[in-house]
Design a protein around this motif. Structure first.
Motif, PDB file in Angstrom:
ATOM      1  N   ASP A   3      23.197  35.893  48.543  1.00 10.44           N
ATOM      2  CA  ASP A   3      24.315  36.817  48.814  1.00 10.44           C
ATOM      3  C   ASP A   3      24.803  37.560  47.568  1.00 10.44           C
ATOM      4  OD1 ASP A   3      24.299  36.083  51.508  1.00 10.44           O
ATOM      5  OD2 ASP A   3      25.679  34.408  51.152  1.00 10.44           O
ATOM      6  N   SER A   4      23.919  37.716  46.587  1.00 10.59           N
ATOM      7  CA  SER A   4      24.287  38.499  45.410  1.00 10.59           C
ATOM      8  C   SER A   4      23.161  39.471  45.088  1.00 10.59           C
ATOM      9  CB  SER A   4      24.570  37.592  44.210  1.00 10.59           C
ATOM     10  OG  SER A   4      23.412  36.887  43.850  1.00 10.59           O
ATOM     11  N   VAL A   5      23.524  40.520  44.370  1.00  8.95           N
ATOM     12  CA  VAL A   5      22.561  41.542  43.975  1.00  8.95           C
ATOM     13  C   VAL A   5      22.315  41.393  42.480  1.00  8.95           C
ATOM     14  CG1 VAL A   5      22.113  44.011  43.821  1.00  8.95           C
ATOM     15  CG2 VAL A   5      23.401  43.105  45.764  1.00  8.95           C
ATOM     16  N   LEU A   6      21.048  41.201  42.119  1.00  3.28           N
ATOM     17  CA  LEU A   6      20.681  41.093  40.709  1.00  3.28           C
ATOM     18  C   LEU A   6      19.969  42.373  40.308  1.00  3.28           C
ATOM     19  CD1 LEU A   6      19.235  37.458  40.802  1.00  3.28           C
ATOM     20  CD2 LEU A   6      21.547  38.149  40.165  1.00  3.28           C
ATOM     21  N   ASP A   7      20.480  43.044  39.271  1.00  2.71           N
ATOM     22  CA  ASP A   7      19.837  44.276  38.822  1.00  2.71           C
ATOM     23  C   ASP A   7      19.465  44.238  37.345  1.00  2.71           C
ATOM     24  OD1 ASP A   7      22.357  44.430  37.784  1.00  2.71           O
ATOM     25  OD2 ASP A   7      22.851  46.367  38.676  1.00  2.71           O
ATOM     26  N   ASN A   8      19.742  43.132  36.687  1.00  4.63           N
ATOM     27  CA  ASN A   8      19.359  42.946  35.291  1.00  4.63           C
ATOM     28  C   ASN A   8      18.013  42.221  35.276  1.00  4.63           C
ATOM     29  OD1 ASN A   8      18.948  41.641  32.766  1.00  4.63           O
ATOM     30  ND2 ASN A   8      21.127  41.793  32.306  1.00  4.63           N
ATOM     31  N   PRO A   9      16.992  42.766  34.590  1.00  2.00           N
ATOM     32  CA  PRO A   9      15.670  42.119  34.588  1.00  2.00           C
ATOM     33  C   PRO A   9      15.710  40.657  34.161  1.00  2.00           C
ATOM     34  CG  PRO A   9      15.503  44.296  33.624  1.00  2.00           C
ATOM     35  CD  PRO A   9      16.965  44.029  33.842  1.00  2.00           C
ATOM     36  N   GLN A  10      16.521  40.328  33.165  1.00  2.00           N
ATOM     37  CA  GLN A  10      16.590  38.940  32.706  1.00  2.00           C
ATOM     38  C   GLN A  10      17.152  38.036  33.797  1.00  2.00           C
ATOM     39  OE1 GLN A  10      15.270  37.874  29.721  1.00  2.00           O
ATOM     40  NE2 GLN A  10      15.503  35.902  30.718  1.00  2.00           N
ATOM     41  N   ASP A  11      18.180  38.519  34.533  1.00  2.00           N
ATOM     42  CA  ASP A  11      18.741  37.736  35.635  1.00  2.00           C
ATOM     43  C   ASP A  11      17.710  37.539  36.746  1.00  2.00           C
ATOM     44  OD1 ASP A  11      21.137  37.632  34.274  1.00  2.00           O
ATOM     45  OD2 ASP A  11      22.023  39.319  35.384  1.00  2.00           O
ATOM     46  N   ILE A  12      16.923  38.573  37.008  1.00  2.00           N
ATOM     47  CA  ILE A  12      15.891  38.487  38.045  1.00  2.00           C
ATOM     48  C   ILE A  12      14.841  37.452  37.654  1.00  2.00           C
ATOM     49  CG2 ILE A  12      14.021  39.760  39.161  1.00  2.00           C
ATOM     50  CD1 ILE A  12      15.855  42.267  38.979  1.00  2.00           C
ATOM     51  N   VAL A  13      14.378  37.513  36.410  1.00  2.00           N
ATOM     52  CA  VAL A  13      13.376  36.560  35.932  1.00  2.00           C
ATOM     53  C   VAL A  13      13.932  35.141  35.978  1.00  2.00           C
ATOM     54  CG1 VAL A  13      12.073  35.838  33.894  1.00  2.00           C
ATOM     55  CG2 VAL A  13      12.146  38.244  34.530  1.00  2.00           C
ATOM     56  N   ASN A  14      15.189  34.965  35.547  1.00  2.00           N
ATOM     57  CA  ASN A  14      15.799  33.639  35.567  1.00  2.00           C
ATOM     58  C   ASN A  14      15.945  33.114  36.986  1.00  2.00           C
ATOM     59  OD1 ASN A  14      15.983  33.614  32.795  1.00  2.00           O
ATOM     60  ND2 ASN A  14      18.106  34.315  32.756  1.00  2.00           N
ATOM     61  N   SER A  15      16.234  33.997  37.925  1.00  2.00           N
ATOM     62  CA  SER A  15      16.352  33.604  39.325  1.00  2.00           C
ATOM     63  C   SER A  15      15.016  33.087  39.853  1.00  2.00           C
ATOM     64  CB  SER A  15      16.843  34.789  40.158  1.00  2.00           C
ATOM     65  OG  SER A  15      16.890  34.450  41.516  1.00  2.00           O
ATOM     66  N   PHE A  16      13.934  33.796  39.524  1.00  2.00           N
ATOM     67  CA  PHE A  16      12.600  33.331  39.924  1.00  2.00           C
ATOM     68  C   PHE A  16      12.282  31.987  39.263  1.00  2.00           C
ATOM     69  CE2 PHE A  16      11.473  37.727  41.254  1.00  2.00           C
ATOM     70  CZ  PHE A  16      10.933  37.416  42.492  1.00  2.00           C
ATOM     71  N   ALA A  17      12.605  31.859  37.986  1.00  2.00           N
ATOM     72  CA  ALA A  17      12.323  30.609  37.274  1.00  2.00           C
ATOM     73  C   ALA A  17      13.068  29.446  37.921  1.00  2.00           C
ATOM     74  CB  ALA A  17      12.705  30.740  35.803  1.00  2.00           C
ATOM     75  N   GLN A  18      14.324  29.672  38.279  1.00  2.00           N
ATOM     76  CA  GLN A  18      15.113  28.622  38.922  1.00  2.00           C
ATOM     77  C   GLN A  18      14.509  28.255  40.279  1.00  2.00           C
ATOM     78  OE1 GLN A  18      19.209  29.587  39.546  1.00  2.00           O
ATOM     79  NE2 GLN A  18      19.664  27.655  40.573  1.00  2.00           N
ATOM     80  N   LEU A  19      14.125  29.263  41.052  1.00  2.00           N
ATOM     81  CA  LEU A  19      13.528  29.006  42.360  1.00  2.00           C
ATOM     82  C   LEU A  19      12.255  28.175  42.228  1.00  2.00           C
ATOM     83  CD1 LEU A  19      13.267  29.563  45.449  1.00  2.00           C
ATOM     84  CD2 LEU A  19      11.924  31.570  44.807  1.00  2.00           C
ATOM     85  N   PHE A  20      11.382  28.544  41.282  1.00  2.00           N
ATOM     86  CA  PHE A  20      10.133  27.818  41.114  1.00  2.00           C
ATOM     87  C   PHE A  20      10.375  26.402  40.587  1.00  2.00           C
ATOM     88  CE2 PHE A  20       8.057  32.128  40.855  1.00  2.00           C
ATOM     89  CZ  PHE A  20       7.490  32.022  42.113  1.00  2.00           C
ATOM     90  N   SER A  21      11.335  26.241  39.703  1.00  2.00           N
ATOM     91  CA  SER A  21      11.599  24.899  39.171  1.00  2.00           C
ATOM     92  C   SER A  21      12.171  23.987  40.248  1.00  2.00           C
ATOM     93  CB  SER A  21      12.534  24.964  37.969  1.00  2.00           C
ATOM     94  OG  SER A  21      13.831  25.365  38.381  1.00  2.00           O
ATOM     95  N   GLU A  22      12.887  24.553  41.226  1.00  2.00           N
ATOM     96  CA  GLU A  22      13.431  23.748  42.323  1.00  2.00           C
ATOM     97  C   GLU A  22      12.388  23.494  43.409  1.00  2.00           C
ATOM     98  OE1 GLU A  22      16.686  26.125  43.641  1.00  2.00           O
ATOM     99  OE2 GLU A  22      17.959  25.601  41.937  1.00  2.00           O
ATOM    100  N   THR A  23      11.418  24.400  43.528  1.00  2.00           N
ATOM    101  CA  THR A  23      10.449  24.321  44.618  1.00  2.00           C
ATOM    102  C   THR A  23       9.235  23.485  44.262  1.00  2.00           C
ATOM    103  OG1 THR A  23      11.135  26.528  45.302  1.00  2.00           O
ATOM    104  CG2 THR A  23       9.099  25.695  46.234  1.00  2.00           C
ATOM    105  N   TYR A  24       8.717  23.634  43.051  1.00  2.00           N
ATOM    106  CA  TYR A  24       7.485  22.975  42.655  1.00  2.00           C
ATOM    107  C   TYR A  24       7.772  21.838  41.695  1.00  2.00           C
ATOM    108  CZ  TYR A  24       5.434  27.096  44.708  1.00  2.00           C
ATOM    109  OH  TYR A  24       5.089  28.087  45.576  1.00  2.00           O
ATOM    110  N   ILE A  25       7.018  20.762  41.856  1.00  2.00           N
ATOM    111  CA  ILE A  25       7.142  19.646  40.920  1.00  2.00           C
ATOM    112  C   ILE A  25       5.826  19.494  40.183  1.00  2.00           C
ATOM    113  CG2 ILE A  25       8.882  18.394  42.240  1.00  2.00           C
ATOM    114  CD1 ILE A  25       6.669  16.609  43.337  1.00  2.00           C
TER     115      ILE A  25
END
Length: 165
Positions: A131-153
């Motif tokens: 429910d948020s809009v990310l338009d900063n490239p660093q925030d977008i990359v960090n969001s992907f990193a967080q998703l992958f760290s939570e999804t994959y072990i």
């Protein structure tokens, strides 16, 4: 090419500049430039040479059938169309399987696959997440990193069972 003239320079930076000027001059005059043929068909990465050839042949038979209405050309066109559909299906499945296997050992393959599917290799300009809009490239990359760290072990995060004898 005689490079001994570089020994006459006292300054390494000047010698390097001269070296690059001479090197680029030689490359410019002796290395052929690749020209992209815009009239050539572009195919997905998983298309084999055989599929591409069959598509061109199918097109030939279609044109001949439209021009002559000869049933032989129609029959060959339909036969090739069916064959090509099967070949594409097998080739795509094989490509996806290879990508899935390579992603397990090399995560950068995931990004290559995504780039190939999107036709782009850049970070998206806007990402909608939680429910948020990310338009900063660093925030977008960090969001992907967080998703992958939570999804994959990783393998070392899997608990080891002990065996008693």
């Amino acid at each position: 090419m005689d490079w001994t003239f570089l020994l006459s320079y006292d300054n390494v930076d000047h010698a390097l500049d001269c070296f690059y000027k001479r090197l680029y001059s030689v490359l410019e005059s002796h290395v052929p430039k690749k020209h992209h043929n815009s009239g050539e068909l572009s195919f997905p990465i998983w298309f084999t040479h055989e599929i591409k050839q069959n598509i061109k042949t199918k097109s030939y038979y279609r044109k001949k059938w439209l021009a002559t209405k000869n049933q032989y050309y129609l029959h060959e066109f339909k036969r090739l169309r069916t064959l090509i559909k099967e070949q594409i299906s097998r080739a795509h499945s094989g490509y996806v399987d290879r990508m899935q296997n390579s992603i397990k050992s090399d995560v950068s393959m995931l990004w290559r696959y995504i780039d190939q599917k999107r036709g782009s290799s850049r970070i998206p300009g806007i990402l909608y997440h939680n429910d948020s809009v990310l338009d900063n490239p660093q925030d977008i990359v960090n969001s992907f990193a967080q998703l992958f760290s939570e999804t994959y072990i990783t393998d070392d995060a899997v608990p080891q069972t002990s065996h008693f004898t």
